[in-house]
Design a protein around this motif. Structure first.
Motif, mmCIF file in Angstrom:
data_model
loop_
_atom_site.group_PDB
_atom_site.id
_atom_site.type_symbol
_atom_site.label_atom_id
_atom_site.label_comp_id
_atom_site.label_asym_id
_atom_site.label_seq_id
_atom_site.Cartn_x
_atom_site.Cartn_y
_atom_site.Cartn_z
ATOM 1 N N LYS A 11 0.822 -1.214 0.000
ATOM 2 C CA LYS A 11 0.000 0.000 0.000
ATOM 3 C C LYS A 11 0.858 1.267 0.000
ATOM 4 O O LYS A 11 2.075 1.215 0.273
ATOM 5 C CB LYS A 11 -0.942 -0.047 1.205
ATOM 6 N N TYR A 51 -12.530 -1.920 -3.682
ATOM 7 C CA TYR A 51 -13.032 -2.054 -2.310
ATOM 8 C C TYR A 51 -14.554 -1.903 -2.228
ATOM 9 O O TYR A 51 -15.074 -1.578 -1.164
ATOM 10 C CB TYR A 51 -12.340 -1.040 -1.403
ATOM 11 N N HIS A 54 -16.724 -2.910 0.651
ATOM 12 C CA HIS A 54 -16.712 -2.117 1.891
ATOM 13 C C HIS A 54 -17.455 -0.785 1.739
ATOM 14 O O HIS A 54 -17.346 0.075 2.614
ATOM 15 C CB HIS A 54 -15.264 -1.815 2.315
ATOM 16 N N PHE A 59 -15.466 3.603 7.095
ATOM 17 C CA PHE A 59 -14.091 3.964 6.718
ATOM 18 C C PHE A 59 -13.861 3.942 5.200
ATOM 19 O O PHE A 59 -12.741 4.153 4.743
ATOM 20 C CB PHE A 59 -13.081 3.034 7.416
ATOM 21 N N GLU A 62 -12.225 7.107 3.618
ATOM 22 C CA GLU A 62 -10.840 7.204 4.098
ATOM 23 C C GLU A 62 -9.953 6.164 3.393
ATOM 24 O O GLU A 62 -8.816 6.448 2.999
ATOM 25 C CB GLU A 62 -10.886 6.916 5.607
ATOM 26 N N LEU A 63 -10.508 4.963 3.235
ATOM 27 C CA LEU A 63 -9.772 3.869 2.593
ATOM 28 C C LEU A 63 -9.464 4.204 1.130
ATOM 29 O O LEU A 63 -8.322 4.032 0.669
ATOM 30 C CB LEU A 63 -10.611 2.586 2.694
ATOM 31 N N THR A 93 -5.345 -7.347 10.599
ATOM 32 C CA THR A 93 -5.603 -6.060 9.922
ATOM 33 C C THR A 93 -5.105 -4.889 10.766
ATOM 34 O O THR A 93 -4.498 -3.952 10.259
ATOM 35 C CB THR A 93 -7.125 -5.894 9.677
ATOM 36 N N ARG A 104 2.691 -6.872 8.837
ATOM 37 C CA ARG A 104 2.026 -5.697 9.421
ATOM 38 C C ARG A 104 2.653 -5.313 10.760
ATOM 39 O O ARG A 104 2.744 -4.127 11.086
ATOM 40 C CB ARG A 104 0.527 -5.945 9.544
ATOM 41 N N ILE A 111 -4.636 0.680 11.568
ATOM 42 C CA ILE A 111 -5.597 -0.205 10.902
ATOM 43 C C ILE A 111 -5.892 0.274 9.475
ATOM 44 O O ILE A 111 -6.175 -0.531 8.585
ATOM 45 C CB ILE A 111 -6.893 -0.341 11.741
ATOM 46 N N GLY A 112 -5.809 1.562 9.240
ATOM 47 C CA GLY A 112 -6.031 2.107 7.901
ATOM 48 C C GLY A 112 -4.779 2.006 7.046
ATOM 49 O O GLY A 112 -4.793 1.454 5.952
ATOM 50 N N ASN A 114 -2.119 0.105 6.701
ATOM 51 C CA ASN A 114 -1.633 -1.175 7.228
ATOM 52 C C ASN A 114 -0.726 -1.952 6.255
ATOM 53 O O ASN A 114 -0.654 -3.176 6.297
ATOM 54 C CB ASN A 114 -2.803 -2.033 7.725
ATOM 55 N N HIS A 117 -2.237 -5.516 1.529
ATOM 56 C CA HIS A 117 -3.531 -6.168 1.389
ATOM 57 C C HIS A 117 -3.284 -7.636 1.071
ATOM 58 O O HIS A 117 -2.320 -7.973 0.388
ATOM 59 C CB HIS A 117 -4.314 -5.542 0.229
HETATM 60 P P1 CMP Z 1 -7.400 -4.680 3.554
HETATM 61 O O1 CMP Z 1 -6.884 -6.036 3.902
HETATM 62 O O2 CMP Z 1 -6.792 -4.015 2.373
HETATM 63 O O3 CMP Z 1 -8.983 -4.744 3.353
HETATM 64 C C1 CMP Z 1 -9.869 -3.713 3.707
HETATM 65 C C2 CMP Z 1 -9.159 -2.556 4.315
HETATM 66 O O4 CMP Z 1 -9.985 -1.635 4.999
HETATM 67 C C3 CMP Z 1 -8.219 -3.041 5.394
HETATM 68 O O5 CMP Z 1 -7.143 -3.720 4.818
HETATM 69 C C4 CMP Z 1 -7.869 -1.749 6.113
HETATM 70 O O6 CMP Z 1 -6.827 -1.057 5.477
HETATM 71 C C5 CMP Z 1 -9.162 -0.973 5.948
HETATM 72 N N1 CMP Z 1 -9.850 -0.912 7.223
HETATM 73 C C6 CMP Z 1 -10.429 -1.923 7.878
HETATM 74 N N2 CMP Z 1 -10.966 -1.465 9.034
HETATM 75 C C7 CMP Z 1 -10.714 -0.128 9.080
HETATM 76 C C8 CMP Z 1 -11.011 0.889 10.014
HETATM 77 N N3 CMP Z 1 -11.691 0.620 11.143
HETATM 78 N N4 CMP Z 1 -10.597 2.138 9.739
HETATM 79 C C9 CMP Z 1 -9.921 2.398 8.580
HETATM 80 N N5 CMP Z 1 -9.612 1.464 7.663
HETATM 81 C C10 CMP Z 1 -10.005 0.215 7.917
#
Ligand code: CMP
Length: 139
Positions: A11, A51, A54, A59, A62-63, A93, A104, A111-112, A114, A117
């Motif tokens: 990422k 994504y 989601h 989030f 933001e993601l 995660t 990680r 968590i954002g 991270n 993937h």
């Molecule tokens: P990833 O494995 O790429 O799949 C979904 C992504 O959403 C996850 O990794 C995180 O980067 C992101 N994500 C999951 N939970 C949160 C959260 N609570 N706040 C921000 N980003 C999140």
């Protein structure tokens, strides 16, 4: 039967911080073969599509913003039981919960942001692999 391929993205945070080499070393040490790889910069439309599952989560915005903030490295990795074994190699995660020595735990900030993937199922590994790579880019 477990499939033998998974899709990863290094990422924008990890690319910006110079961790491509460290993460690829962990991938090699983990016994994965790289069968496709590219550096790319996702557009907002492509990040939203990747994504989409989601899209209702708080989030999501933001993601998408984070995933378009700089270049990424996408790769298809091959190994027996690839999806599950790669998720073990990258860790939880939330890096605060990631086991010591996982990608990680070593490289993620939050968590954002991270670092990496990993596909969560064989079905999604196939969809995500086809999202990033055409047949002539996979070896
Ligand atoms: P990833 O494995 O790429 O799949 C979904 C992504 O959403 C996850 O990794 C995180 O980067 C992101 N994500 C999951 N939970 C949160 C959260 N609570 N706040 C921000 N980003 C999140």
């Amino acid at each position: 039967m477990a499939g033998n391929r998974t899709l990863t993205m290094i990422k924008p945070d990890a690319v910006k911080d110079g961790h491509i080499g460290g993460i690829l070393s962990k991938i090699n040490e983990g016994g994965f073969r790289i069968v496709a790889m590219k550096m790319t910069h996702l557009t907002t439309a492509k990040a939203k599509e990747f994504y989409a599952v989601h899209s209702e989560r708080p989030f999501y915005g933001e993601l998408v913003e984070f995933m378009t903030s700089g270049p990424i490295v996408a790769a298809i990795l091959e190994k027996d039981n690839a999806v599950e074994d790669f998720r073990k190699l990258i860790g939880a995660t939330n890096p605060a919960e990631a086991a010591p020595g996982t990608i990680r735990a070593l490289y993620a900030k939050s968590i954002g942001e991270n670092a990496v993937h990993g596909s969560d199922s064989d079905e999604n590994a196939a969809i995500e692999g086809a999202f990033h790579f055409g047949g002539t880019e996979t070896f």
